[in-house]
Scaffold this motif. Structure first.
Motif, mmCIF file in Angstrom:
data_model
loop_
_atom_site.group_PDB
_atom_site.id
_atom_site.type_symbol
_atom_site.label_atom_id
_atom_site.label_comp_id
_atom_site.label_asym_id
_atom_site.label_seq_id
_atom_site.Cartn_x
_atom_site.Cartn_y
_atom_site.Cartn_z
ATOM 1 N N HIS A 26 0.831 -1.200 0.000
ATOM 2 C CA HIS A 26 0.000 0.000 0.000
ATOM 3 C C HIS A 26 0.871 1.258 0.000
ATOM 4 C CE1 HIS A 26 1.147 -0.952 4.049
ATOM 5 N NE2 HIS A 26 0.717 0.215 4.503
ATOM 6 N N GLU A 27 0.239 2.415 -0.192
ATOM 7 C CA GLU A 27 0.932 3.694 -0.232
ATOM 8 C C GLU A 27 0.208 4.670 0.691
ATOM 9 O OE1 GLU A 27 3.541 6.360 -2.857
ATOM 10 O OE2 GLU A 27 3.701 4.863 -1.281
ATOM 11 N N ASN A 31 -3.988 5.480 -3.313
ATOM 12 C CA ASN A 31 -4.273 4.354 -4.216
ATOM 13 C C ASN A 31 -5.710 3.860 -4.073
ATOM 14 O OD1 ASN A 31 -0.933 2.826 -4.086
ATOM 15 N ND2 ASN A 31 -1.623 4.726 -4.985
ATOM 16 N N HIS A 32 -6.160 3.158 -5.109
ATOM 17 C CA HIS A 32 -7.569 2.785 -5.144
ATOM 18 C C HIS A 32 -7.805 1.527 -5.956
ATOM 19 C CE1 HIS A 32 -6.411 6.410 -7.466
ATOM 20 N NE2 HIS A 32 -6.502 7.009 -6.309
ATOM 21 N N HIS A 100 -5.090 -0.112 -8.733
ATOM 22 C CA HIS A 100 -4.012 0.855 -8.977
ATOM 23 C C HIS A 100 -3.179 0.971 -7.716
ATOM 24 C CE1 HIS A 100 -1.667 4.319 -9.897
ATOM 25 N NE2 HIS A 100 -2.291 5.079 -9.001
ATOM 26 N N LEU A 101 -1.873 0.751 -7.847
ATOM 27 C CA LEU A 101 -0.960 0.765 -6.708
ATOM 28 C C LEU A 101 0.363 1.434 -7.069
ATOM 29 C CD1 LEU A 101 -1.270 -2.844 -5.185
ATOM 30 C CD2 LEU A 101 -1.945 -0.708 -4.078
ATOM 31 N N HIS A 102 1.127 1.788 -6.017
ATOM 32 C CA HIS A 102 2.502 2.269 -6.163
ATOM 33 C C HIS A 102 3.451 1.335 -5.393
ATOM 34 C CE1 HIS A 102 0.762 6.680 -6.283
ATOM 35 N NE2 HIS A 102 0.393 5.964 -7.339
ATOM 36 N N THR A 107 7.026 0.060 -9.054
ATOM 37 C CA THR A 107 7.218 1.489 -9.271
ATOM 38 C C THR A 107 8.672 1.790 -9.610
ATOM 39 O OG1 THR A 107 5.393 1.956 -7.752
ATOM 40 C CG2 THR A 107 6.850 3.781 -8.287
ATOM 41 N N GLY A 166 3.408 4.371 -11.118
ATOM 42 C CA GLY A 166 3.007 3.126 -10.466
ATOM 43 C C GLY A 166 2.480 2.155 -11.494
#
Length: 243
Positions: A26-27, A31-32, A100-102, A107, A166
């Protein structure tokens, strides 16, 4: 879509947030993830603005309509979430799930001049010629036009390497999307570690890489089983995600 079906999607999506936090992907509170709940794909669930993934419950998820022009003004909707996921479920309603993630390693690869996930092992080969690339990062993706641009880049692919930003994966099911983002991060971790040795990479041939990618595509049940096993771990440790 019955309430029972929507409730199961809520539970599975909430579990995905919890698992991703558990894995450290997670960030902060950014993020979503989203998942369609209507047959036409335009009504979808989204995580509320700035709520930590480790605390998200099924009942916390927001039900939105991609055609609702007022949704972006809601105080519980993050502007970047609406820009990306609102446009995705509006322009590509066949997509049921988007993550959608980082994450650190994916990344890291996204920051390289060549962000290709080069096929050097079984996990990296899963992504051979199967990742779209955005190489024109222009700041926070908080406008509908930027969201539409990103969705357009996907084309016929289900993953987007968002340069200097990301990653995003899309899928028909939550379980497959979770396993995909997990494996993509693992693949990028292997690739980053291989680059770090300074030794020449032993890149698989195109034929072997393509065969491996096709083999991955033939075992969706593996992805579903991985997700179900992770949910069982959650059920033992903290089943509150399902509430």
């Amino acid at each position: 879509m019955t309430m029972t079906d929507e409730q199961q999607i809520r539970i599975d999506l909430a579990a995905t947030f919890r698992i991703v936090a558990k894995l450290g992907m997670h960030e902060a509170v950014a993020n979503h993830f989203s998942a369609a709940v209507s047959a036409d794909g335009r009504k979808f669930l989204l995580n509320p603005k700035w709520k930590h993934f480790s605390t998200i419950k099924a009942s916390d998820l927001i039900l939105l309509d991609a055609d609702d022009t007022e949704a972006k003004s809601r105080p519980d909707v993050d502007s970047t979430a609406w820009a990306i996921h609102g446009q995705l479920h509006k322009l590509a309603p066949h997509i049921r799930v988007a993550i959608h993630l980082h994450p650190i390693y994916a990344t890291t690869i996204a920051t390289l001049k060549d962000p290709t996930i080069r096929p050097i092992d079984q996990n990296t080969a899963r992504y051979f010629n199967r990742v779209a690339v955005d190489d024109t990062y222009g700041g926070l993706a908080d406008t509908e036009s930027e969201g539409a641009r990103l969705i357009g880049l996907l084309g016929n692919k289900s993953r987007l390497m968002m340069g200097n930003h990301g990653v995003m994966v899309t899928s028909g099911t939550i379980g497959e999307a979770f396993d995909d983002i997990y494996t993509m991060e693992r693949a990028c971790q292997v690739l980053v570690n291989a680059y770090a040795t300074g030794q020449p990479l032993n890149v698989l041939s195109d034929d072997v890489a393509e065969k491996t990618a096709q083999d991955w595509e033939g075992i969706a049940d593996f992805s579903i089983a991985h997700f179900e096993e992770m949910k069982r771990i959650l059920d033992k440790e903290d089943p509150s995600y399902a509430h």
